[in-house]
Design a protein around this motif. Structure first.
Motif, PDB file in Angstrom:
ATOM      1  N   TYR A  93       0.827  -1.205   0.000  1.00  0.00           N
ATOM      2  CA  TYR A  93       0.000   0.000   0.000  1.00  0.00           C
ATOM      3  C   TYR A  93       0.856   1.248   0.000  1.00  0.00           C
ATOM      4  O   TYR A  93       1.880   1.300   0.680  1.00  0.00           O
ATOM      5  CB  TYR A  93      -0.859   0.093   1.270  1.00  0.00           C
ATOM      6  CG  TYR A  93      -1.724  -1.082   1.593  1.00  0.00           C
ATOM      7  CD1 TYR A  93      -2.306  -1.860   0.613  1.00  0.00           C
ATOM      8  CD2 TYR A  93      -1.988  -1.390   2.922  1.00  0.00           C
ATOM      9  CE1 TYR A  93      -3.128  -2.919   0.939  1.00  0.00           C
ATOM     10  CE2 TYR A  93      -2.811  -2.445   3.262  1.00  0.00           C
ATOM     11  CZ  TYR A  93      -3.370  -3.218   2.265  1.00  0.00           C
ATOM     12  OH  TYR A  93      -4.179  -4.264   2.613  1.00  0.00           O
ATOM     13  N   VAL A 145      -4.284   6.926  -1.741  1.00  0.00           N
ATOM     14  CA  VAL A 145      -5.172   6.017  -2.478  1.00  0.00           C
ATOM     15  C   VAL A 145      -6.373   5.694  -1.588  1.00  0.00           C
ATOM     16  O   VAL A 145      -6.221   5.474  -0.381  1.00  0.00           O
ATOM     17  CB  VAL A 145      -4.398   4.756  -2.956  1.00  0.00           C
ATOM     18  CG1 VAL A 145      -3.649   4.071  -1.815  1.00  0.00           C
ATOM     19  CG2 VAL A 145      -5.293   3.770  -3.666  1.00  0.00           C
ATOM     20  N   HIS A 146      -7.545   5.718  -2.197  1.00  0.00           N
ATOM     21  CA  HIS A 146      -8.773   5.540  -1.409  1.00  0.00           C
ATOM     22  C   HIS A 146      -8.867   4.120  -0.850  1.00  0.00           C
ATOM     23  O   HIS A 146      -8.602   3.137  -1.545  1.00  0.00           O
ATOM     24  CB  HIS A 146     -10.011   5.840  -2.263  1.00  0.00           C
ATOM     25  CG  HIS A 146     -11.241   6.011  -1.444  1.00  0.00           C
ATOM     26  ND1 HIS A 146     -11.997   4.948  -1.005  1.00  0.00           N
ATOM     27  CD2 HIS A 146     -11.815   7.126  -0.930  1.00  0.00           C
ATOM     28  CE1 HIS A 146     -13.003   5.415  -0.264  1.00  0.00           C
ATOM     29  NE2 HIS A 146     -12.920   6.726  -0.209  1.00  0.00           N
ATOM     30  N   ASP A 168     -10.785   1.700  -2.870  1.00  0.00           N
ATOM     31  CA  ASP A 168     -10.046   1.241  -4.054  1.00  0.00           C
ATOM     32  C   ASP A 168      -9.044   0.153  -3.653  1.00  0.00           C
ATOM     33  O   ASP A 168      -8.923  -0.867  -4.339  1.00  0.00           O
ATOM     34  CB  ASP A 168      -9.323   2.425  -4.724  1.00  0.00           C
ATOM     35  CG  ASP A 168     -10.276   3.277  -5.570  1.00  0.00           C
ATOM     36  OD1 ASP A 168     -11.236   2.718  -6.124  1.00  0.00           O
ATOM     37  OD2 ASP A 168     -10.049   4.499  -5.670  1.00  0.00           O
ATOM     38  N   LEU A 197      -0.100  -0.778  -4.682  1.00  0.00           N
ATOM     39  CA  LEU A 197      -1.430  -0.171  -4.806  1.00  0.00           C
ATOM     40  C   LEU A 197      -1.337   1.315  -4.482  1.00  0.00           C
ATOM     41  O   LEU A 197      -1.162   1.713  -3.323  1.00  0.00           O
ATOM     42  CB  LEU A 197      -2.433  -0.847  -3.865  1.00  0.00           C
ATOM     43  CG  LEU A 197      -2.791  -2.302  -4.170  1.00  0.00           C
ATOM     44  CD1 LEU A 197      -3.828  -2.813  -3.173  1.00  0.00           C
ATOM     45  CD2 LEU A 197      -3.309  -2.492  -5.598  1.00  0.00           C
ATOM     46  N   THR A 213      -2.302   5.423  -6.642  1.00  0.00           N
ATOM     47  CA  THR A 213      -2.893   6.008  -7.850  1.00  0.00           C
ATOM     48  C   THR A 213      -1.814   6.385  -8.862  1.00  0.00           C
ATOM     49  O   THR A 213      -2.102   6.607 -10.027  1.00  0.00           O
ATOM     50  CB  THR A 213      -3.669   7.301  -7.523  1.00  0.00           C
ATOM     51  OG1 THR A 213      -2.729   8.259  -7.016  1.00  0.00           O
ATOM     52  CG2 THR A 213      -4.753   7.058  -6.494  1.00  0.00           C
ATOM     53  N   ARG A 258      -3.098  -3.005 -12.456  1.00  0.00           N
ATOM     54  CA  ARG A 258      -4.092  -2.674 -13.501  1.00  0.00           C
ATOM     55  C   ARG A 258      -4.121  -3.758 -14.571  1.00  0.00           C
ATOM     56  O   ARG A 258      -5.167  -4.221 -14.988  1.00  0.00           O
ATOM     57  CB  ARG A 258      -3.763  -1.313 -14.136  1.00  0.00           C
ATOM     58  CG  ARG A 258      -4.158  -0.132 -13.261  1.00  0.00           C
ATOM     59  CD  ARG A 258      -4.251   1.144 -14.085  1.00  0.00           C
ATOM     60  NE  ARG A 258      -2.978   1.525 -14.671  1.00  0.00           N
ATOM     61  CZ  ARG A 258      -2.038   2.213 -14.027  1.00  0.00           C
ATOM     62  NH1 ARG A 258      -2.243   2.615 -12.785  1.00  0.00           N
ATOM     63  NH2 ARG A 258      -0.898   2.515 -14.618  1.00  0.00           N
ATOM     64  N   TRP A 279      -7.474  -3.834 -12.128  1.00  0.00           N
ATOM     65  CA  TRP A 279      -7.769  -2.871 -11.052  1.00  0.00           C
ATOM     66  C   TRP A 279      -7.778  -1.453 -11.601  1.00  0.00           C
ATOM     67  O   TRP A 279      -6.887  -1.070 -12.359  1.00  0.00           O
ATOM     68  CB  TRP A 279      -6.698  -3.008  -9.965  1.00  0.00           C
ATOM     69  CG  TRP A 279      -6.925  -2.167  -8.746  1.00  0.00           C
ATOM     70  CD1 TRP A 279      -7.976  -2.242  -7.901  1.00  0.00           C
ATOM     71  CD2 TRP A 279      -6.065  -1.134  -8.239  1.00  0.00           C
ATOM     72  NE1 TRP A 279      -7.827  -1.322  -6.878  1.00  0.00           N
ATOM     73  CE2 TRP A 279      -6.674  -0.625  -7.070  1.00  0.00           C
ATOM     74  CE3 TRP A 279      -4.841  -0.583  -8.650  1.00  0.00           C
ATOM     75  CZ2 TRP A 279      -6.101   0.401  -6.303  1.00  0.00           C
ATOM     76  CZ3 TRP A 279      -4.276   0.430  -7.897  1.00  0.00           C
ATOM     77  CH2 TRP A 279      -4.907   0.907  -6.732  1.00  0.00           C
ATOM     78  N   VAL A 331      -8.678   2.655 -10.186  1.00  0.00           N
ATOM     79  CA  VAL A 331      -9.152   3.431  -9.048  1.00  0.00           C
ATOM     80  C   VAL A 331     -10.374   4.241  -9.449  1.00  0.00           C
ATOM     81  O   VAL A 331     -10.459   4.777 -10.558  1.00  0.00           O
ATOM     82  CB  VAL A 331      -8.069   4.361  -8.432  1.00  0.00           C
ATOM     83  CG1 VAL A 331      -6.936   3.554  -7.844  1.00  0.00           C
ATOM     84  CG2 VAL A 331      -7.574   5.387  -9.410  1.00  0.00           C
ATOM     85  N   LYS A 332     -11.313   4.280  -8.519  1.00  0.00           N
ATOM     86  CA  LYS A 332     -12.515   5.074  -8.735  1.00  0.00           C
ATOM     87  C   LYS A 332     -12.269   6.515  -8.266  1.00  0.00           C
ATOM     88  O   LYS A 332     -12.771   7.466  -8.845  1.00  0.00           O
ATOM     89  CB  LYS A 332     -13.644   4.422  -7.929  1.00  0.00           C
ATOM     90  CG  LYS A 332     -14.947   5.133  -7.968  1.00  0.00           C
ATOM     91  CD  LYS A 332     -16.022   4.268  -7.316  1.00  0.00           C
ATOM     92  CE  LYS A 332     -17.302   5.067  -7.167  1.00  0.00           C
ATOM     93  NZ  LYS A 332     -18.293   4.344  -6.378  1.00  0.00           N
ATOM     94  N   ASN A 386      -9.861   9.227  -8.200  1.00  0.00           N
ATOM     95  CA  ASN A 386      -8.567   9.545  -8.814  1.00  0.00           C
ATOM     96  C   ASN A 386      -8.153  10.998  -8.622  1.00  0.00           C
ATOM     97  O   ASN A 386      -7.237  11.468  -9.283  1.00  0.00           O
ATOM     98  CB  ASN A 386      -8.549   9.143 -10.297  1.00  0.00           C
ATOM     99  CG  ASN A 386      -9.692   9.765 -11.049  1.00  0.00           C
ATOM    100  OD1 ASN A 386     -10.365  10.642 -10.504  1.00  0.00           O
ATOM    101  ND2 ASN A 386      -9.929   9.326 -12.265  1.00  0.00           N
TER     102      ASN A 386
END
Ligand code: UFG
Length: 329
Positions: free
Chosen positions: A168, A224-225, A228, A251, A253, A297, A302, A304-305, A307
């Protein structure tokens, strides 16, 4: 699948539990509630107040709940503390995790998803970070995560354990519906501290270091959310069907954001000023850390929603403004 979420009452774990349920899986939680919050786990989710290193107790849960895959989020994660109390970190993050893995082996559970960290890379020579770059942690926290990564590789080779270790970057934000979010005690992370400074719940934010070799002199991170992140943990399931799969994914963005940019975004989202002071650098902070997450990805599909930093902070603001005391103590 029946999925055991170890540390499922913690920040990232609790978001993953909700994502698992939403995707049609059956999450089961164990958490010793040292840092987790019972209220972060919905009442309908089976919950066991168990230490992950208690092999017999964990083994019973694995058996009774017919667990097929284990996700492991429970760890001490204060970098500074890890320098001063390394034994605490090695015992909890490494020794207890080995107990969990031994319980899994005894019960024939062969799929594992592990929370690792960009802190395993240390101070990288190049950016963005790719999974194959050298790992040289600069603190015990990062080292304990790397030690587990290495143990997992050996278990994959020796016994066919299939695992994914997710490194992460900076987990941030909260569930979109505002039901759960970040509640650490003590809180050390930038976004919640900036929000609390804006609302006056905490003293002015200290900006740690304004003389870094970055465009505005403050550190760059890859926020990063948390949802996500959670979605990647489920997207990897198909890859774990192959015995002995040993997978590592960054993981993030891929977008570097400075401390000042985070503060500006908090002001924009909340409509309030963030009172702040300039402070010296915090020990152990690398100037810049951001991901090349193209492997996740490509292999997991994957995406990210969330961004933009504003969209991530928007969810954090929704949570913090509705729950100023977090989950309550
Ligand atoms: N920062 C401030 N003031 C604060 C808090 C943070 O200026 O009050 C700065 C930090 O110096 C850093 C940035 O904001 O530049 C982000 O700091 P966080 O504490 O929010 O996050 P970190 O990047 O330090 O930590 C994250 C994870 C750790 C992980 C680490 C790897 O939370 O678990 O990345 O370096 F180990």
């Amino acid at each position: 699948m029946n999925v055991l979420v170890v540390g499922g009452a913690g920040y990232i774990g609790s978001h993953c539990v909700r994502q698992l349920a939403a995707a049609g899986h059956r999450p089961v939680v164990i958490d010793n509630l040292v840092f987790g919050h019972r209220r972060a786990v919905a009442p309908g989710v089976p919950f066991y107040d168990v230490n992950l290193g208690e092999e017999t107790a964990v083994g019973s849960v694995l058996e009774e709940e017919r667990i097929e895959l284990v996700m492991h989020f429970a760890a001490y994660a204060y970098v500074g503390e890890s320098v001063h109390e390394p034994l605490k970190y090695y015992f909890n993050n490494v020794v207890a995790t080995l107990g969990l893995l031994r319980a899994m082996r005894a019960k024939g559970v062969g799929k594992f998803v592990f929370s690792s960290t960009c802190a395993t890379y240390g101070i990288p020579e190049k950016m963005p970070l790719v999974e194959t770059m050298p790992q040289a942690p600069i603190n015990p926290y990062g080292q304990t995560k790397l030690d587990v990564e290495n143990a997992l590789k050996a278990l994959a080779r020796a016994h066919g354990l299939s695992f994914a270790a997710f490194r992460y970057f900076n987990a941030a934000g909260a569930a979109e519906d505002g039901a759960i979010g970040e509640d650490h005690d003590p809180e050390t992370h930038l976004i919640p501290l900036a929000i609390d400074a804006a609302t006056g719940r905490r003293p002015p934010l200290q900006v740690f270091g304004t003389d870094y070799p970055t465009p505005d002199g403050t550190c760059l991170r890859d926020y990063v959310h948390v949802d996500d992140l959670s979605r990647a943990h489920i997207a990897v399931f198909g890859q774990l069907e192959k015995p002995g799969a040993a997978l590592f994914y960054n993981l993030g963005t891929g977008t570097p954001t400075s401390v000042r940019e985070v503060i500006n975004a908090v002001e924009k989202v909340t409509g309030k000023k963030v009172p702040r002071t300039e402070a010296p650098r915090r020990a152990g902070d690398p100037p810049a850390l951001y991901a090349d997450a193209s492997k996740a990805r490509r292999e997991l599909g994957w995406a990210v929603k969330f961004n933009t930093i504003e969209s991530i902070i928007g969810t954090a603001w929704k949570w913090h403004s509705a729950h100023p005391e977090g989950f309550g103590r």
